[in-house]
Write an enzyme that holds these catalytic residues in place. Structure first.
Site, PDB file in Angstrom:
ATOM      1  N   LYS A 175       0.830  -1.206   0.000  1.00 45.44           N
ATOM      2  CA  LYS A 175       0.000   0.000   0.000  1.00 45.44           C
ATOM      3  C   LYS A 175       0.870   1.264   0.000  1.00 45.44           C
ATOM      4  O   LYS A 175       0.577   2.236  -0.695  1.00 45.44           O
ATOM      5  CB  LYS A 175      -0.951   0.002   1.206  1.00 45.44           C
ATOM      6  CG  LYS A 175      -2.143  -0.913   0.982  1.00 45.44           C
ATOM      7  CD  LYS A 175      -2.966  -1.131   2.240  1.00 45.44           C
ATOM      8  CE  LYS A 175      -3.945  -2.274   2.037  1.00 45.44           C
ATOM      9  NZ  LYS A 175      -4.251  -2.988   3.272  1.00 45.44           N
ATOM     10  N   LYS A 190      -6.412 -11.752 -13.538  1.00 40.17           N
ATOM     11  CA  LYS A 190      -7.161 -12.168 -12.349  1.00 40.17           C
ATOM     12  C   LYS A 190      -8.399 -11.270 -12.177  1.00 40.17           C
ATOM     13  O   LYS A 190      -8.287 -10.051 -12.273  1.00 40.17           O
ATOM     14  CB  LYS A 190      -6.254 -12.037 -11.121  1.00 40.17           C
ATOM     15  CG  LYS A 190      -6.975 -12.276  -9.808  1.00 40.17           C
ATOM     16  CD  LYS A 190      -6.060 -11.994  -8.614  1.00 40.17           C
ATOM     17  CE  LYS A 190      -6.753 -12.294  -7.330  1.00 40.17           C
ATOM     18  NZ  LYS A 190      -7.133 -11.381  -6.401  1.00 40.17           N
ATOM     19  N   LYS A 236     -11.928  -6.447  -8.330  1.00 33.53           N
ATOM     20  CA  LYS A 236     -12.591  -5.144  -8.366  1.00 33.53           C
ATOM     21  C   LYS A 236     -11.614  -4.064  -8.813  1.00 33.53           C
ATOM     22  O   LYS A 236     -11.967  -3.165  -9.550  1.00 33.53           O
ATOM     23  CB  LYS A 236     -13.119  -4.801  -6.988  1.00 33.53           C
ATOM     24  CG  LYS A 236     -14.594  -4.609  -6.954  1.00 33.53           C
ATOM     25  CD  LYS A 236     -15.080  -4.481  -5.532  1.00 33.53           C
ATOM     26  CE  LYS A 236     -14.932  -5.718  -4.720  1.00 33.53           C
ATOM     27  NZ  LYS A 236     -13.869  -6.066  -3.919  1.00 33.53           N
TER      28      LYS A 236
HETATM   29  P1  ADP Z   1     -10.924  -8.025  -5.054  1.00 32.59           P
HETATM   30  O1  ADP Z   1      -9.613  -8.446  -5.678  1.00 32.59           O
HETATM   31  O2  ADP Z   1     -12.031  -7.996  -6.053  1.00 32.59           O
HETATM   32  O3  ADP Z   1     -10.801  -6.729  -4.257  1.00 32.59           O
HETATM   33  P2  ADP Z   1     -10.817  -9.289  -2.490  1.00 32.59           P
HETATM   34  O4  ADP Z   1      -9.348  -9.062  -2.428  1.00 32.59           O
HETATM   35  O5  ADP Z   1     -11.718  -8.475  -1.610  1.00 32.59           O
HETATM   36  O6  ADP Z   1     -11.298  -9.150  -4.018  1.00 32.59           O
HETATM   37  O7  ADP Z   1     -11.076 -10.837  -2.248  1.00 32.59           O
HETATM   38  C1  ADP Z   1     -11.963 -11.393  -1.309  1.00 32.59           C
HETATM   39  C2  ADP Z   1     -11.795 -12.908  -1.355  1.00 32.59           C
HETATM   40  O8  ADP Z   1     -12.057 -13.436  -2.667  1.00 32.59           O
HETATM   41  C3  ADP Z   1     -10.377 -13.341  -1.016  1.00 32.59           C
HETATM   42  O9  ADP Z   1     -10.463 -14.499  -0.199  1.00 32.59           O
HETATM   43  C4  ADP Z   1      -9.737 -13.667  -2.348  1.00 32.59           C
HETATM   44  O10 ADP Z   1      -8.763 -14.686  -2.216  1.00 32.59           O
HETATM   45  C5  ADP Z   1     -10.927 -14.155  -3.178  1.00 32.59           C
HETATM   46  N1  ADP Z   1     -10.735 -13.785  -4.600  1.00 32.59           N
HETATM   47  C6  ADP Z   1     -10.820 -12.531  -5.121  1.00 32.59           C
HETATM   48  N2  ADP Z   1     -10.606 -12.541  -6.460  1.00 32.59           N
HETATM   49  C7  ADP Z   1     -10.375 -13.824  -6.814  1.00 32.59           C
HETATM   50  C8  ADP Z   1     -10.109 -14.490  -8.075  1.00 32.59           C
HETATM   51  N3  ADP Z   1     -10.042 -13.829  -9.223  1.00 32.59           N
HETATM   52  N4  ADP Z   1      -9.924 -15.827  -8.053  1.00 32.59           N
HETATM   53  C9  ADP Z   1     -10.010 -16.523  -6.887  1.00 32.59           C
HETATM   54  N5  ADP Z   1     -10.266 -15.963  -5.687  1.00 32.59           N
HETATM   55  C10 ADP Z   1     -10.455 -14.638  -5.627  1.00 32.59           C
END
Ligand code: ADP
Ligand code: TRP
Length: 321
Positions: free
Chosen positions: A110, A189, A192
């Site tokens: 960050k 990947k 968001k």
């Molecule tokens: P984002 O990347 O959309 O902000 P988060 O980091 O909040 O998502 O992820 C919340 C949960 O979902 C975590 O446990 C993360 O490992 C899982 N996760 C998020 N994106 C993926 C993905 N593309 N494939 C598999 N697991 C994911």
């Protein structure tokens, strides 16, 4: 065995969240005593819109309940309904070396992104340690990015136990190595932060547009495609369609003769069917929000009773009581 995990309320959840986190978490509720919470205190380190936090928290609750989280099996609550975690976080933070927090990848990442850090971002892992230790958790299922935070939790627990006597259960992370990374609409990947998501409960037209816009190459439909398994639509199809259906499309794409447009149409249909039941459940829940709030409150009551017991143990051990 007590299982615990938290998810930040960062909006409507996408297919990556579903296959990477929610589905495994929902399956785990059969394997032990599962505690899952919406990490709204943690969201305060980076989200400063009250209405957004409120809406996101409700969205996460609705998504989880619609997808099969069973409040009779799991304890499912909002983090801030158990304010004891913030008190425990103070007891823990006084035993946490600065250097340990300065070393955390997510903190360093960050900073590297140029975020001017507030103290909450720095102290984030200590609150997470309190979340975990306050329920005597044994297993913490998390994505790879959170592994280090559970290691920090273990270090803090051991240090507390050594300083004040055996108090906390020392937890272990469970990393979902077998869960593949779900690709987003651009092939990276799904996340968001990359704006490439497909929501679980997206609006029909909007999702159709996203799926029909998946980036493909310029080969003609007739050309055989020996790399059919690498195709983005096929990868997503394997997640949402029955195995034989996905295999049939992969075989046809490999042989040649299947156009990308038809493939994407099939992907949309399978996505839509996959979540039909869950979508109906979500609609029902949306029209009965009192019930949803009540589920969260009841669960919080159960979580809180346990948290108070463990906090008291720590207060006696450290001479506060
Ligand atoms: P984002 O990347 O959309 O902000 P988060 O980091 O909040 O998502 O992820 C919340 C949960 O979902 C975590 O446990 C993360 O490992 C899982 N996760 C998020 N994106 C993926 C993905 N593309 N494939 C598999 N697991 C994911
Ligand atoms: N930091 C976690 C994430 O962003 C969410 C979280 C907060 C959590 N407290 C936790 C996860 C305790 C597991 C255990 O994904």
């Amino acid at each position: 065995m007590r299982i615990l995990s938290g998810i930040q309320p960062s909006g409507a959840l996408h297919l990556g969240n579903y296959f990477g986190m929610m589905k495994p978490a929902i399956e785990l509720q059969e394997k032990g005593e599962a505690y899952y919470f919406i990490a709204n205190y943690h969201s305060m380190t980076s989200l400063f819109e009250p209405e957004e936090r409120r809406k996101n928290s409700l969205d996460v609750a609705l998504d989880f309940l619609a997808c099969g989280l069973d409040p009779k099996k799991s304890v499912f609550f909002k983090q801030s309904d158990v304010p004891e975690v913030t008190e425990l976080a103070w007891l823990l933070t006084t035993l946490t070396p600065m250097a340990m927090l300065e070393n955390c990848h997510s903190y360093k990442e960050k900073i590297a992104r140029g975020i001017s850090p507030n103290h909450g971002i720095f102290a984030y892992p200590v609150l997470m340690a309190a979340d975990i230790l306050i329920y005597d958790s044994n297993i913490v299922p998390v994505g790879k990015d959170q592994k280090q935070h559970v290691e920090v939790t273990r270090d803090i627990a051991v240090k507390f136990n050594m300083t004040y006597g055996e108090t906390f259960v020392v937890p272990k992370e469970q990393i979902r190595e077998d869960v593949a990374v779900v690709p987003g609409t651009d092939g990276q990947k799904m996340s968001k932060s990359y704006g490439n998501t497909i929501e679980i409960f997206g609006e029909e037209k909007a999702v159709k547009k996203k799926i029909m816009g998946l980036v493909m190459d310029s080969r003609t439909p007739q050309e055989p495609k020996p790399d059919a398994d690498k195709n983005l639509a096929i990868q997503l199809l394997k997640l949402v369609a029955p195995a034989d259906v996905a295999l049939d499309f992969e075989t046809r794409l490999r042989a040649g003769g299947l156009g990308y447009g038809d493939l994407k149409k099939a992907l949309f249909e399978q996505y839509w069917n996959h979540f039909t039941e869950a979508r109906a459940r979500r609609k029902e829940l949306e029209s009965n929000l009192d019930h949803v709030h009540q589920v969260l409150k009841e669960s919080a009551g159960r979580a809180r009773a346990l948290a108070q017991k463990v906090l008291q143990r720590a207060k006696v051990a450290s001479g506060l009581d």
